[in-house]
Design a protein around this motif. Structure first.
Motif, PDB file in Angstrom:
ATOM      1  N   ARG A  50       0.860  -1.175   0.000  1.00 23.60           N
ATOM      2  CA  ARG A  50       0.000   0.000   0.000  1.00 23.60           C
ATOM      3  C   ARG A  50       0.900   1.230   0.000  1.00 23.60           C
ATOM      4  NH1 ARG A  50      -1.351   2.845   4.367  1.00 23.60           N
ATOM      5  NH2 ARG A  50      -3.127   4.222   4.183  1.00 23.60           N
ATOM      6  N   LEU A  51       0.633   2.192  -0.873  1.00 21.97           N
ATOM      7  CA  LEU A  51       1.492   3.367  -1.008  1.00 21.97           C
ATOM      8  C   LEU A  51       1.745   4.029   0.341  1.00 21.97           C
ATOM      9  CD1 LEU A  51       3.050   5.318  -2.814  1.00 21.97           C
ATOM     10  CD2 LEU A  51       0.924   6.617  -3.078  1.00 21.97           C
ATOM     11  N   GLY A  52       0.719   4.165   1.159  1.00 32.25           N
ATOM     12  CA  GLY A  52       0.863   4.814   2.450  1.00 32.25           C
ATOM     13  C   GLY A  52       1.758   4.069   3.422  1.00 32.25           C
ATOM     14  N   ASP A  53       2.037   2.798   3.131  1.00 31.64           N
ATOM     15  CA  ASP A  53       2.889   2.001   4.007  1.00 31.64           C
ATOM     16  C   ASP A  53       4.329   1.901   3.504  1.00 31.64           C
ATOM     17  OD1 ASP A  53       0.687   1.462   5.594  1.00 31.64           O
ATOM     18  OD2 ASP A  53       0.223  -0.402   4.534  1.00 31.64           O
ATOM     19  N   LEU A  54       4.592   2.406   2.314  1.00 35.86           N
ATOM     20  CA  LEU A  54       5.897   2.192   1.692  1.00 35.86           C
ATOM     21  C   LEU A  54       6.940   3.246   2.033  1.00 35.86           C
ATOM     22  CD1 LEU A  54       4.837   0.895  -1.822  1.00 35.86           C
ATOM     23  CD2 LEU A  54       5.681  -0.408   0.129  1.00 35.86           C
ATOM     24  N   GLY A  55       6.534   4.289   2.696  1.00 37.30           N
ATOM     25  CA  GLY A  55       7.488   5.328   3.054  1.00 37.30           C
ATOM     26  C   GLY A  55       7.149   5.900   4.409  1.00 37.30           C
TER      27      GLY A  55
END
Length: 111
Positions: A50-55
């Motif tokens: 999930r994009l929100g979990d990748l950074g």
């Protein structure tokens, strides 16, 4: 006194940001969770997450970024084929819809 008030406000905003991120994760659509679970079980391939979990987002910007970005729940995948595989998985299982960011398509935009 003003400095202490600013620090207290900053701490309160940081706590609020953390609570909002937890709430957002809890609200992550069933389809997105299903894709992430399927990737963990190796039923679909090329899923980065999930994009929100990748950074990471610094706490002072977390509220702004979380509020401004409606893409945090998009699933990041390597290829168009991976996205199609995930969409088919959701369709066959009747799990709803998810949005995807396809990395090989992004590379074409920057080439």
């Amino acid at each position: 006194a003003r400095n202490e008030a600013r620090q207290a406000l900053s701490s309160a905003e940081g706590a609020k940001a953390i609570a909002q991120r937890r709430e957002a994760l809890n609200k992550t659509s069933g389809a997105v969770r299903a894709i992430l679970d399927a990737a963990a079980r190796k039923e679909v391939s090329g899923v980065r997450g999930r994009l929100g979990d990748l950074g990471t987002i610094s706490s002072d910007l977390d509220v702004a970024v979380s509020t401004a970005s409606d893409m945090l729940d998009h699933v990041v995948v390597d290829t168009t084929s991976d996205a199609q595989q995930c969409i088919e998985y959701l369709r066959v299982k009747g799990l709803g819809r998810a949005s995807f960011i396809v990395l090989d398509q992004l590379n074409q935009w920057h080439a």
